[in-house]
Design a protein around this motif. Structure first.
Motif, short mmCIF file in Angstrom:
data_model
loop_
_atom_site.label_atom_id
_atom_site.label_comp_id
_atom_site.label_asym_id
_atom_site.label_seq_id
_atom_site.Cartn_x
_atom_site.Cartn_y
_atom_site.Cartn_z
N PRO A 206 -24.46 99.75 17.60
CA PRO A 206 -23.26 99.32 17.09
C PRO A 206 -22.36 100.38 17.24
CG PRO A 206 -24.73 98.61 15.38
CD PRO A 206 -25.64 99.32 16.36
N GLY A 207 -20.99 100.16 17.90
CA GLY A 207 -20.10 101.27 18.30
C GLY A 207 -20.48 102.10 19.50
N ALA A 208 -21.60 101.77 20.10
CA ALA A 208 -21.85 102.67 21.40
C ALA A 208 -20.95 102.32 22.50
CB ALA A 208 -23.26 102.59 21.57
N LYS A 209 -20.50 103.01 23.28
CA LYS A 209 -19.89 102.78 24.44
C LYS A 209 -20.73 102.25 25.58
CE LYS A 209 -16.21 105.08 27.18
NZ LYS A 209 -17.10 105.31 28.54
N VAL A 210 -20.29 101.19 26.20
CA VAL A 210 -21.14 100.64 27.40
C VAL A 210 -19.95 100.31 28.49
CG1 VAL A 210 -23.20 99.75 26.30
CG2 VAL A 210 -20.99 98.44 26.30
N PRO A 211 -20.42 100.77 29.62
CA PRO A 211 -19.43 100.31 30.71
C PRO A 211 -19.39 98.83 30.91
CG PRO A 211 -21.66 100.98 31.64
CD PRO A 211 -21.60 101.08 30.32
N SER A 212 -17.97 98.46 31.22
CA SER A 212 -17.78 97.09 31.57
C SER A 212 -18.14 96.56 32.84
CB SER A 212 -15.93 96.84 31.52
OG SER A 212 -15.63 97.87 32.59
N MET A 213 -18.66 95.49 32.76
CA MET A 213 -19.09 94.62 34.18
C MET A 213 -18.25 94.06 34.78
SD MET A 213 -22.49 92.45 34.73
CE MET A 213 -22.58 91.51 33.32
N VAL A 214 -17.90 93.99 36.07
CA VAL A 214 -17.04 93.14 36.87
C VAL A 214 -17.91 92.39 37.80
CG1 VAL A 214 -15.03 94.50 36.20
CG2 VAL A 214 -16.37 94.97 38.11
N THR A 215 -17.40 91.68 38.27
CA THR A 215 -17.92 90.89 39.76
C THR A 215 -16.73 90.51 40.67
OG1 THR A 215 -19.67 89.45 40.54
CG2 THR A 215 -17.92 88.49 39.00
N GLN A 216 -17.09 90.13 41.92
CA GLN A 216 -16.25 89.84 43.04
C GLN A 216 -16.94 88.87 43.65
OE1 GLN A 216 -13.90 92.42 45.96
NE2 GLN A 216 -15.87 92.01 47.16
N PHE A 217 -15.94 87.82 44.17
CA PHE A 217 -16.19 86.54 45.16
C PHE A 217 -15.46 86.80 46.29
CE2 PHE A 217 -17.00 85.29 40.67
CZ PHE A 217 -18.26 84.93 40.74
N VAL A 218 -15.87 86.64 47.38
CA VAL A 218 -15.22 86.47 48.65
C VAL A 218 -14.88 85.02 48.54
CG1 VAL A 218 -15.56 86.73 51.24
CG2 VAL A 218 -16.82 88.00 49.65
N VAL A 219 -13.48 84.66 48.42
CA VAL A 219 -13.07 83.40 48.07
C VAL A 219 -12.63 82.72 49.60
CG1 VAL A 219 -11.21 82.00 47.23
CG2 VAL A 219 -12.25 84.00 45.88
N PRO A 265 -5.57 81.56 52.03
CA PRO A 265 -4.31 81.87 51.59
C PRO A 265 -4.11 82.68 50.58
CG PRO A 265 -4.61 79.67 51.99
CD PRO A 265 -5.99 80.35 52.05
N LEU A 266 -3.08 83.65 50.40
CA LEU A 266 -2.74 84.34 49.12
C LEU A 266 -2.75 83.51 47.89
CD1 LEU A 266 -0.96 87.57 50.17
CD2 LEU A 266 -3.16 87.71 49.14
N VAL A 267 -1.92 82.68 48.08
CA VAL A 267 -1.65 81.67 46.85
C VAL A 267 -2.98 81.18 46.19
CG1 VAL A 267 -1.51 79.46 48.18
CG2 VAL A 267 -0.29 79.90 46.20
N ARG A 268 -3.99 80.99 46.93
CA ARG A 268 -5.13 80.47 46.48
C ARG A 268 -5.77 81.95 45.39
NH1 ARG A 268 -11.26 78.86 48.66
NH2 ARG A 268 -11.97 78.28 46.66
N GLU A 269 -5.81 82.67 45.83
CA GLU A 269 -5.99 83.94 44.86
C GLU A 269 -5.33 83.97 43.74
OE1 GLU A 269 -6.10 88.08 46.31
OE2 GLU A 269 -7.24 87.43 48.10
N HIS A 270 -3.93 83.79 43.85
CA HIS A 270 -2.98 83.95 42.97
C HIS A 270 -3.19 82.99 41.83
CE1 HIS A 270 0.73 84.80 41.13
NE2 HIS A 270 1.46 83.55 41.10
N ARG A 271 -3.61 81.46 42.25
CA ARG A 271 -3.95 80.49 41.40
C ARG A 271 -5.11 80.71 40.71
NH1 ARG A 271 0.99 79.68 40.99
NH2 ARG A 271 2.16 78.39 42.68
N LEU A 297 -7.37 73.46 42.36
CA LEU A 297 -6.27 73.86 41.64
C LEU A 297 -4.93 73.29 42.39
CD1 LEU A 297 -6.92 77.24 40.17
CD2 LEU A 297 -6.75 75.00 38.82
N PRO A 298 -3.95 73.08 41.68
CA PRO A 298 -2.66 72.66 42.49
C PRO A 298 -2.06 74.01 43.03
CG PRO A 298 -2.17 72.56 40.17
CD PRO A 298 -3.65 72.87 40.51
N SER A 299 -1.70 74.11 44.64
CA SER A 299 -1.37 75.40 44.88
C SER A 299 0.23 75.67 44.83
CB SER A 299 -1.63 75.36 46.59
OG SER A 299 -0.91 74.42 47.14
N GLY A 300 0.89 74.68 44.39
CA GLY A 300 2.44 74.56 44.49
C GLY A 300 2.81 74.76 43.02
N THR A 301 2.01 74.88 41.96
CA THR A 301 2.15 74.99 40.86
C THR A 301 1.50 76.04 40.11
OG1 THR A 301 3.02 72.88 40.74
CG2 THR A 301 2.86 73.82 38.78
N ASP A 302 1.82 76.83 39.02
CA ASP A 302 1.15 77.56 37.86
C ASP A 302 0.28 76.66 37.39
OD1 ASP A 302 0.42 78.86 35.48
OD2 ASP A 302 2.43 79.21 35.09
#
Ligand code: SF4
Length: 388
Positions: A206-219, A265-271, A297-302
Motif C-alpha cells: 500500500p502506498g508504494a510507487k509503481v510505474p504506469s502501464m501504457v499500450t499502443q495500437f497501429v490504427v 486519416p488523422l480524424v480517426r485517431e482524434h475520434r 464512430l461517426p467521423s464528422g462529429t465528436d
C-alpha cells in the motif's frame, strides 16, 4: 554543439535520428519538438505531457536491428535500406547522461528491435537503465518498453527502474495482429506481459510507487473497427490496470510490405481519443459509445455530441444548477474541470447565464442546446464550429 563526449555515440544517434520519424514502435503520445542545443537529435526529441508540465524526452533504441518482420515497421528485418545501429549499455547510459546534464533532454524512452528473442533483448535495456539509475544517479523520467517474450523477473526489474512501462499490443486480437505482425504472439507474448505488469501493480505494498502501464495500437493497419479497438481497450482499463492507450494512425513506410497501403486519416485517431476520454473520465460505458452497425464512430462529429443527439438529450435538457457531476459530464461542452467548477460555483449562488458557464470553462456553444439555466433554456443555438 557537441553534447555527447564520444563521437561514435553521437554518430550512432545521428544515424538513428534519420529513421526516428518513420518508427511506429516508439513512445506513444509524444509530440515532436525541436531541440535547441543538439541539431543531430531533431528526429529523436519529443515532448511528453507530465503532471508537472511538458517534458523534453529523447526516444531511442538499444538497437535498430531486428529479427522480426512486422509488416508496418521501419526496423523490420526484411528492410534492407537502412543502417542498423546498436548501443552498448555503457554507451547509451553515458551518452544520455551527457545530454541530460547539458540540458538537451530531461527524460528517456528506451525501446529496441528484437535480437536473440525478447529475453536477450531486454538484458541490455535493463543494464542501461541500471547504469543510469545507479552509476549516473539519474532520477528523471524513464520509460522502458517491455519486449515481447520478456521474463517475469525482467518485467519486475523494469518496473523497479522505470516511471512508465509500455507493452505495445499493436492490434486488437491474435487474428488481427497476425495480419500485420506474424512473428508476434498476441496472447503468449503481449497479453501475458500486460497481465504480469497488472499482477505486479496489484501486489504492490500500500502506498508504494509503481510505474504506469501504457499500450499502443497501429490504427488501421489490420482493418480493425473502432469498436474492436475500444472494446479491447475498455477491458484493459477495467481489468488490467492499463493507464492509457495510444492510437497511432498507420502511415506506410517505404520498402515495407504495406508501403502502398493508405494512411489512416488523422480524424480517426482524434475520434478514438475522444471516445477513450469518455470511457476514462466521463463515466461512459462502452455500450453507450455511438458506433454505427459496422462498429465505426461517426467521423464528422465528436462522439459525445453524437451520443447526446442519439439519446435525445436535447428533449431532456439538464438543469445545470441541480444535477449531479455525472449528469453534468454527459453534457457536450462540459468536461471534468468545468463540471467541478460548476459544482463549486453552485455553492455560491444560482448560475443564470451562458456567460456564467463560460467563465467556469464550459464550451457554451456546445452545451446550450442540452441545458437549462435556472429553469430556462439559454438562447444560444449550436453553431457548426461548436459541433466539430
Ligand atoms: S518487433 Fe516488429 S515492431 Fe518491433 S522493431 Fe521489430 S519489426 Fe519493428
Amino acid at each position: 554543439m557537441h553534447v555527447v563526449t564520444s563521437p561514435d555515440v553521437e554518430q550512432k544517434i545521428r544515424l538513428l535520428d534519420q529513421v526516428a520519424s518513420l518508427d511506429r514502435d516508439g513512445e506513444p503520445g509524444l509530440t515532436p519538438t525541436q531541440p535547441t542545443k543538439a541539431d543531430f537529435l531533431a528526429g529523436s526529441i519529443y515532448q511528453v505531457q507530465r503532471p508537472d508540465g511538458p517534458m523534453t524526452v529523447m526516444r531511442t533504441v538499444q538497437t535498430s536491428a531486428c529479427e522480426r518482420n512486422c509488416r508496418y515497421c521501419a526496423f523490420r528485418a526484411g528492410r534492407s535500406a537502412m543502417a542498423r545501429v546498436s548501443f552498448t549499455p555503457d554507451e547509451l547510459a553515458h551518452g544520455f547522461d551527457c545530454m541530460q546534464r547539458a540540458g538537451v533532454v530531461r527524460g528517456l524512452f528506451l525501446s529496441s528491435g528484437v535480437v536473440g528473442g525478447g529475453v536477450r533483448t531486454m538484458d541490455p535495456m535493463l543494464a542501461t537503465a541500471e547504469l543510469l539509475r545507479h552509476k549516473y544517479a539519474y532520477t528523471g523520467y524513464l520509460h522502458l518498453k517491455i519486449m515481447p517474450g520478456a521474463q517475469r523477473a525482467q518485467i519486475e526489474q523494469a518496473m523497479q527502474l522505470a516511471d512508465r512501462v509500455s507493452v505495445n499490443l499493436e492490434s486488437v486480437d491474435a487474428r488481427r495482429l497476425a495480419s500485420i505482425a506474424r512473428d508476434k504472439d498476441f496472447e503468449g507474448e503481449l497479453l501475458s506481459a500486460v497481465r504480469q505488469v497488472s499482477e505486479i501493480v496489484n501486489a504492490r505494498e500500500p502506498g508504494a510507487k509503481v510505474p504506469s502501464m501504457v499500450t499502443q495500437f497501429v490504427v488501421g493497419a489490420a482493418g480493425e473497427s473502432d469498436q474492436e479497438l475500444l472494446t479491447t481497450v475498455d477491458r484493459l482499463y477495467r481489468r488490467m490496470n492499463l493507464a492509457r492507450a495510444y492510437y497511432s494512425g498507420f502511415n506506410p513506410v517505404p520498402d515495407t510490405p504495406l508501403e502502398d497501403a493508405p494512411s489512416t486519416p488523422l480524424v480517426r485517431e482524434h475520434r478514438l481519443y475522444q471516445a477513450d476520454w469518455l470511457l476514462r473520465f466521463y463515466g461512459f460505458a462502452l455500450r453507450e459509445l455511438p458506433f454505427d452497425p459496422d462498429g465505426w464512430l461517426p467521423s464528422g462529429t465528436d462522439p459525445k455530441l453524437a451520443w447526446a443527439h442519439k439519446s435525445h438529450l436535447v428533449d431532456r435538457p439538464v438543469e445545470v444548477n441541480r444535477v449531479s457531476r455525472s449528469h453534468l459530464l454527459r453534457v457536450p461542452g462540459i468536461g471534468p474541470r468545468s463540471a467541478d467548477a460548476i459544482l463549486r460555483a453552485r455553492r455560491q449562488g444560482t448560475l443564470r447565464s451562458l456567460a456564467d458557464l463560460r467563465a467556469l470553462g464550459a464550451v457554451t456553444g456546445r452545451a446550450a442546446p442540452f441545458i437549462l439555466l435556472d429553469g430556462h433554456r439559454p438562447p444560444r443555438q449550436l453553431s457548426f464550429w461548436d459541433s466539430v
